[in-house]
Design a protein around this motif. Structure first.
Motif, PDB file in Angstrom:
ATOM      1  N   SER A 222      -3.528  -8.729  10.020  1.00  0.00           N
ATOM      2  CA  SER A 222      -3.238  -8.336   8.624  1.00  0.00           C
ATOM      3  C   SER A 222      -2.442  -7.035   8.588  1.00  0.00           C
ATOM      4  N   ALA A 223      -2.856  -6.055   9.414  1.00  0.00           N
ATOM      5  CA  ALA A 223      -2.186  -4.747   9.383  1.00  0.00           C
ATOM      6  C   ALA A 223      -0.747  -4.862   9.890  1.00  0.00           C
ATOM      7  N   VAL A 224      -0.545  -5.634  10.943  1.00  0.00           N
ATOM      8  CA  VAL A 224       0.806  -5.780  11.498  1.00  0.00           C
ATOM      9  C   VAL A 224       1.691  -6.508  10.486  1.00  0.00           C
ATOM     10  N   LYS A 225       1.124  -7.543   9.883  1.00  0.00           N
ATOM     11  CA  LYS A 225       1.910  -8.342   8.939  1.00  0.00           C
ATOM     12  C   LYS A 225       2.270  -7.539   7.686  1.00  0.00           C
ATOM     13  N   ARG A 226       1.304  -6.814   7.136  1.00  0.00           N
ATOM     14  CA  ARG A 226       1.595  -6.009   5.932  1.00  0.00           C
ATOM     15  C   ARG A 226       2.664  -4.959   6.242  1.00  0.00           C
ATOM     16  N   SER A 227       2.563  -4.352   7.425  1.00  0.00           N
ATOM     17  CA  SER A 227       3.550  -3.332   7.811  1.00  0.00           C
ATOM     18  C   SER A 227       4.949  -3.961   7.892  1.00  0.00           C
ATOM     19  N   CYS A 228       5.030  -5.118   8.533  1.00  0.00           N
ATOM     20  CA  CYS A 228       6.341  -5.779   8.658  1.00  0.00           C
ATOM     21  C   CYS A 228       6.885  -6.191   7.295  1.00  0.00           C
ATOM     22  N   GLN A 229       5.973  -6.622   6.393  1.00  0.00           N
ATOM     23  CA  GLN A 229       6.437  -7.014   5.056  1.00  0.00           C
ATOM     24  C   GLN A 229       7.047  -5.817   4.325  1.00  0.00           C
ATOM     25  N   ILE A 230       6.367  -4.668   4.429  1.00  0.00           N
ATOM     26  CA  ILE A 230       6.892  -3.473   3.754  1.00  0.00           C
ATOM     27  C   ILE A 230       8.240  -3.099   4.362  1.00  0.00           C
ATOM     28  N   LYS A 231       8.316  -3.149   5.693  1.00  0.00           N
ATOM     29  CA  LYS A 231       9.596  -2.784   6.319  1.00  0.00           C
ATOM     30  C   LYS A 231      10.684  -3.785   5.928  1.00  0.00           C
ATOM     31  N   ALA A 232      10.355  -5.081   5.947  1.00  0.00           N
ATOM     32  CA  ALA A 232      11.361  -6.102   5.598  1.00  0.00           C
ATOM     33  C   ALA A 232      11.857  -5.889   4.164  1.00  0.00           C
ATOM     34  N   ASP A 233      10.929  -5.605   3.241  1.00  0.00           N
ATOM     35  CA  ASP A 233      11.324  -5.395   1.837  1.00  0.00           C
ATOM     36  C   ASP A 233      12.324  -4.237   1.735  1.00  0.00           C
ATOM     37  N   ILE A 234      12.067  -3.172   2.484  1.00  0.00           N
ATOM     38  CA  ILE A 234      12.943  -1.998   2.413  1.00  0.00           C
ATOM     39  C   ILE A 234      14.303  -2.306   3.052  1.00  0.00           C
TER      40      ILE A 234
END
Ligand code: NAD
Ligand code: GLY
Length: 366
Positions: A222-234
């Motif tokens: 969950s933590a890795v995925k949420r981090s990647c989602q935030i980075k991808a959005d940016i």
């Protein structure tokens, strides 16, 4: 297309690509490369440490899917992320008659990923490449977004290119062989995402300290995925760091100063960023962008992951001159990423960095 795997799309038009997540999915690398029609002839760039751990699995998977692969294994360490190692990679590609119809796979942490990515960006003016990150830091940050680079003797990541991978494959099982220090350092970048973009995620991290340190699969994924989602959005909004992408450098201005003053390698990048985030939160509080409660929560969370929160002893003027070498300095003026409480951040000019830093550091010592 990627049946059974969790995935996120990094949407960049015709350069869009998926990030695949899972546990024990390294064995599926060959299948995933077939799914994206990756070239049949592949160079896998890794380092000696990761080679010993994961090359047999990768080779078996690629060979079973019919890929022809060559291993290029470089020495392990930030000190080898340079033009000399890059030249070795080019030598092997040229000797092996790699052409524009070939591909490259980066297997390892951020050092391998950045260097192999830059080799892929520049060899024959660009060949397709895939990131298979194997550290927390590389899974949540460096493998996503297309920044590739090598260091120059005068500074870190000074020679590089923006070049997006065709796929990122994240297998959290590979994190089980990391030492504790690398795990903690990688978690600093996860905390960064909570501070700059997601208060709820930050609160969730506060509740999951032991789960993450113990690499519990569910919370870790969950933590890795949420981090990647935030980075991808940016990255989707600002691929080339003209605006919001700079927010990803929260904690990095002071963090980079620590790394450069201590000599690269003594502090792990994530450790320096942790200390840099404490300093940034204090500056934000002093500039009335953020309140005392936010600074206290940031400090407490970093401490609970046993990340360093006090700056090594150097004269203030040395810190100031190192910070003024930051990439966000324009015409001698420093801009810093500062948090607005937790879950939001912005870019702010800091006029008198000496005074601002002196206040923040002395309060932290008190
Ligand atoms: P690293 O690549 O040096 O890896 C850390 C150590 O862990 C190395 O000794 C490596 O061999 C070892 N290792 C890797 N995977 C392992 C595994 N699964 N099990 C056991 N050991 C393993 O360091 P890092 O922290 O991953 O990356 C740091 C680099 O990333 C820096 O060069 C930094 O500039 C770069 N970076 C780039 C970006 C970007 O956007 N491109 C972002 C952040 C950092
Ligand atoms: N690691 C910062 C960035 O990718 O922009």
């Amino acid at each position: 297309m990627f049946v059974g795997l969790d995935s996120i799309e990094v949407g960049l038009g015709d350069r869009s690509y998926p990030i695949l997540f899972g546990e024990n999915i390294l064995t599926t690398l060959g299948e995933q490369l077939i799914n994206i029609s990756f070239p049949q002839k592949i160079a896998v760039v890794t380092n000696k440490t990761v080679e010993a751990l994961y090359w047999p699995i990768v080779l078996e998977s690629l060979a079973a899917s019919g890929f022809e692969c060559t291993l290029i294994s470089v020495d392990d360490g930030e000190e080898y992320k340079n033009l000399a190692t890059l030249e070795l990679i080019y030598d092997r590609l040229i000797e092996g008659r790699f052409d524009r119809g070939s591909g490259l796979v980066a297997l390892g942490g951020g050092v391998v990923g950045d260097m192999a990515g830059y080799a892929a960006a520049t060899f024959l003016r660009g060949i397709p490449f895939v990131q298979v990150p194997t550290t927390i830091l590389s899974q949540v940050d460096s493998s996503v977004g297309g920044k590739t680079a090598v260091n120059h003797r005068l500074g870190k990541n000074l020679i590089g290119a923006f070049y997006q991978p065709r796929l990122v494959l994240i297998d959290i099982a590979t994190l089980k062989t990391l030492n504790e220090r690398e795990i903690r350092a990688g978690i600093a970048e996860i905390i960064k995402y909570g501070i700059i973009k997601d208060e709820k995620f930050f609160s969730w991290l506060e509740e999951n300290v032991d789960n993450l340190l113990n690499l519990e699969s569910g919370p870790l994924l969950s933590a890795v995925k949420r981090s990647c989602q935030i980075k991808a959005d940016i990255v989707e909004i600002d691929e080339l760091e003209g605006s919001v992408r700079a927010l990803l450098n929260y904690g990095h201005t002071f963090g980079h100063a620590i790394e450069s003053l201590c000599g690269y390698g003594e502090w792990r990048h994530g450790e320096a960023v942790a200390c840099g985030m404490v300093v940034a939160s204090r500056i934000a509080q002093n500039m009335r962008l953020s309140d005392e409660c936010a600074s206290r929560r940031i400090l407490a969370l970093l401490k609970s992951f046993k990340l360093p929160v006090t700056a090594p002893q150097f004269p203030l003027r040395q810190y100031v001159s190192a910070m003024l070498r930051d990439k966000k300095v324009r015409a001698g003026n420093l801009t810093m990423v500062l948090n607005r409480n937790i879950g939001d951040a912005g870019l702010y000019p800091v006029d008198d960095i000496e005074m601002v830093l002196s206040a923040a550091l002395s309060e932290l010592e008190a």
